[in-house]
Design an enzyme around this catalytic site. Structure first.
Site, short mmCIF file in Angstrom:
data_model
loop_
_atom_site.label_atom_id
_atom_site.label_comp_id
_atom_site.label_asym_id
_atom_site.label_seq_id
_atom_site.Cartn_x
_atom_site.Cartn_y
_atom_site.Cartn_z
N GLU A 280 -15.73 -15.71 -28.18
CA GLU A 280 -14.52 -14.94 -27.91
C GLU A 280 -14.77 -13.58 -28.53
OE1 GLU A 280 -12.19 -12.99 -27.83
OE2 GLU A 280 -10.24 -13.87 -28.18
N GLU B 94 -16.13 -4.69 -27.88
CA GLU B 94 -16.43 -5.24 -29.21
C GLU B 94 -17.89 -5.66 -29.34
OE1 GLU B 94 -13.72 -8.32 -30.26
OE2 GLU B 94 -11.98 -6.99 -30.29
#
Length: 660
Positions: free
Chosen positions: A144, A153
């Site tokens: 995730e 990210e």
């Protein structure tokens, strides 16, 4: 142990050295994390659980042990799901030390310590082998690592490294694949977040138009995505010019290449208009068949829009084309998505032949006008708000004389131009928190919006008061100050969804995560008093439970007060509902009759639905009852408050208590 930290005070403008606990930054990051928000996302949790069960089953059906690698484990939730689904062992990687410590405790409390190993490292530092962090490569990869832009990210380089060094070839991956979608739209509102529009100045019988330099008009802007809750943008604010297109996809079960690249898709305009903005979002398939899907699609794309999952950790993306250009229904247009390791940007091309379609890789846009470096997206929208500008024009016309000597203290303000157009004799401007002491003449009119780029909370713009005090010697005795004062307002509200980001989870999908709740609560209480936090409330629906109340006033015609300003009282709750918190904002009184609000615009109906200034962030102070729902018994009839303004630090401290 204490450490000294140098921080710029956004209200006073001074640089201060503060003695902070050595764990201060950790506590700040934990307190403002999205872990609770993610765990409240039931759609996300359910889809991950279904995908993990399916992946473990496929491995078991092949007669293999299920060895799981969970990158970015956070609380360890996905690892615990994997073990519950039948995985033989799970390596759970978490780089953020406080969360890794919490994950170890959560895993132990739920009885999985023998099958889950938490590794406090970045995944690229993990070793495999008899003496390594992992005994062997994994055959199930769970991650995730996504943000609103999917790749912001560092998901791509993390996947790339994992496939090379940490997982077996042909491993099962959850999610299995992701797709990024794009839709071309025309939107004056969204385009106003990117370009400056001409400003109309109506002075007596003469209208003048301020047109900005071509460098600003032709500037491609900056590549940073504007992530917002598109579900709060009404359909009347944009015109769809194309169908939804799949721009690119990533198969996470195979080797991933993070190198910069681009993807071009043929776009068939379904309507003629001005191409300005690309709206984008993504979805993931949790399994190879695509039967388990988690989507970020906005309401107008989803057939059952009433069931759209609210989430704040993943939203939708607004990208601005380098320049607006007309497109015609039915013409051949090509849209190209470029990406590097961490970001995406777009370009529209009208191809004339096959050679024109073969667009080479184009680097991310760079701002050449400096305006996009000075102003954020809401600030562009604020400067383009002609109604707001008209209020300032009316106020300036009230106070300006032909011999007025004006000084403007704001960052990147249009007020100096307006003052000049309206006939002021001379206009000086001071910006970027550098108060000038070299003025040649006494200033008769001091003006400001106030707006300063360092401000986060509404009262940070009280820097105007400190700057006004610093230039007091250069002001005439009867100086006119615009705005002449500011009021701090507050109102008690019930949020539709925003409360979830601070509400404890307790249990999530049957797993006890109280340890994470306690860790976040401890970090929120790290300071003696909790702090308000900024949120753009136009994106987060709420209803008012009380009337707005003026709680403190600052007179800009005077210098900074020497004594602490204090106020206390209570607000009666007029509507039933859960008192999640107080919203605070500033209202600037330009003149006795003209005011500009940075917060509440109106309460639109008897139910208390609120309309907020879309260009500003408001301050939200979450009540402890919102963070600890079990403390809610009888609904309070009023909320008491105590608010203090410290003129030495420019800080506002506040406390609230329910009154039965």
């Amino acid at each position: 142990m204490k450490v000294f930290c140098g921080r710029a005070n956004p209200t006073t403008g001074s640089v201060e050295w503060l003695a902070e606990d050595e764990n201060y930054d950790y506590h700040q990051e934990i307190a403002r994390s999205c872990y609770a928000d993610m765990l409240h996302d039931k759609d996300r949790n359910l889809k991950y659980y279904q995908g993990i069960r399916a992946a473990v089953s496929r491995v078991k059906e092949r007669g293999e042990k299920a060895i799981v690698l969970d990158i970015g484990t956070g609380t360890g939730l996905l690892s615990m799901m994997a073990v519950t689904a039948g995985a033989d062992f799970c390596y759970a990687i978490e780089v953020f030390t406080p969360m890794a410590i919490a994950a170890v405790k959560i895993v132990e409390k739920n009885g999985f310590s023998d099958k889950i190993k938490v590794i406090n490292k970045h995944s690229t530092e993990v070793t495999v082998g008899p003496d390594g962090d992992m005994q062997c490569r994994a055959n199930i990869l769970i991650t995730e690592l996504f943000d609103t832009e999917l790749i912001g990210e560092g998901a791509l380089p993390s996947y790339e490294h994992a496939h090379k060094y940490l997982v077996q070839e042909g491993c099962e991956a959850v999610p299995h694949r992701a797709r990024v979608y794009a839709q071309l739209v025309e939107s004056k509102r969204m385009w106003s977040w990117n370009k400056l529009f001409p400003v109309h100045v109506q002075a007596e019988d003469d209208e003048k138009i301020i047109v900005f330099p071509s460098e600003i008009e032709n500037c491609p802007g900056v590549p940073s995505v504007y992530d917002i809750q598109l579900n709060q943008v009404p359909r009347s604010d944009f015109t769809v010019l194309s169908d939804v297109m799949t721009m690119f996809s990533v198969d996470f079960s195979k080797q991933v290449n993070s190198s910069s690249t681009y993807y071009t898709a043929k776009l068939d305009p379904i309507k003629s208009g001005m191409a300005q903005v690309i709206l984008s979002w993504w979805d993931v398939d949790m399994d190879p068949s695509g039967m388990i899907k988690c989507t970020m699609a906005p309401y107008w794309v989803q057939p059952t829009s009433n069931d759209v999952q609210w989430r704040d950790h993943w939203m939708q993306c607004v990208y601005f084309l380098p320049n607006e250009e007309p497109v015609l229904q039915g013409e051949n247009v090509y849209l190209t998505a470029y990406r590097d390791e961490y970001s995406v940007w777009y370009k529209l091309q009208k191809a004339r032949n096959e050679e024109d379609k073969k667009d080479a890789y184009v680097g991310s846009p760079l701002c050449s006008c400096q305006a996009h470096l000075l102003w954020n997206r809401p600030r562009f929208g604020e400067l383009n708000d002609q109604n707001r500008t008209n209020q300032y024009i009316q106020a300036l016309m009230t106070v300006l004389e032909k011999d007025s000597i004006c000084l403007c203290i704001s960052d990147g303000s249009l007020l100096p131009l307006l003052a000049q157009y309206l006939g002021a004799e001379q206009v000086f401007t001071v910006e970027n928190s550098a108060v000038s002491h070299c003025l040649m003449e006494k200033v008769s009119v001091l003006i400001g919006e106030p707006f300063f780029t360092t401000s986060l909370l509404p009262w940070h713009n009280l820097y105007f008061l400190y700057a006004r005090t610093a230039v007091a010697a250069h002001l005439t005795n009867g100086v006119t100050v615009l705005p002449q004062s500011a009021s701090l307002y507050m109102m008690v509200v019930e949020f539709k969804d925003l409360w979830r980001i601070r509400s404890p989870c307790g249990t999530c999908e049957g797993f006890d995560v109280h340890i994470m709740d306690d860790m976040i609560k401890n970090s929120l209480n790290f300071r003696e008093s909790k702090e308000a936090e900024p949120h753009p409330l136009w994106e987060y629906p709420c209803k008012s439970l009380s009337d707005p109340q003026e709680v403190m006033t600052f007179d800009f015609r005077l210098t900074v007060p020497q004594q602490t300003l204090s106020t206390d009282g209570s607000v009666n709750l007029l509507r039933t509902g859960k008192s999640h918190g107080a919203v605070l904002w500033m209202e600037y009184h330009l003149t006795a009759d003209i005011s500009v609000s940075t917060g509440l615009v109106q309460i639109s109906d008897e139910k208390g639905s609120c309309k907020w200034n879309p260009h500003c962030k408001q301050a939200v102070y979450f009540f402890s009852s919102a963070l600890e729902p079990e403390t809610l018994t009888d609904l309070p009839s009023a909320i008491t408050y105590a608010i203090n303004f410290n003129p030495k630090t420019g800080e506002i401290a506040m406390s609230f208590k329910p009154l039965s």
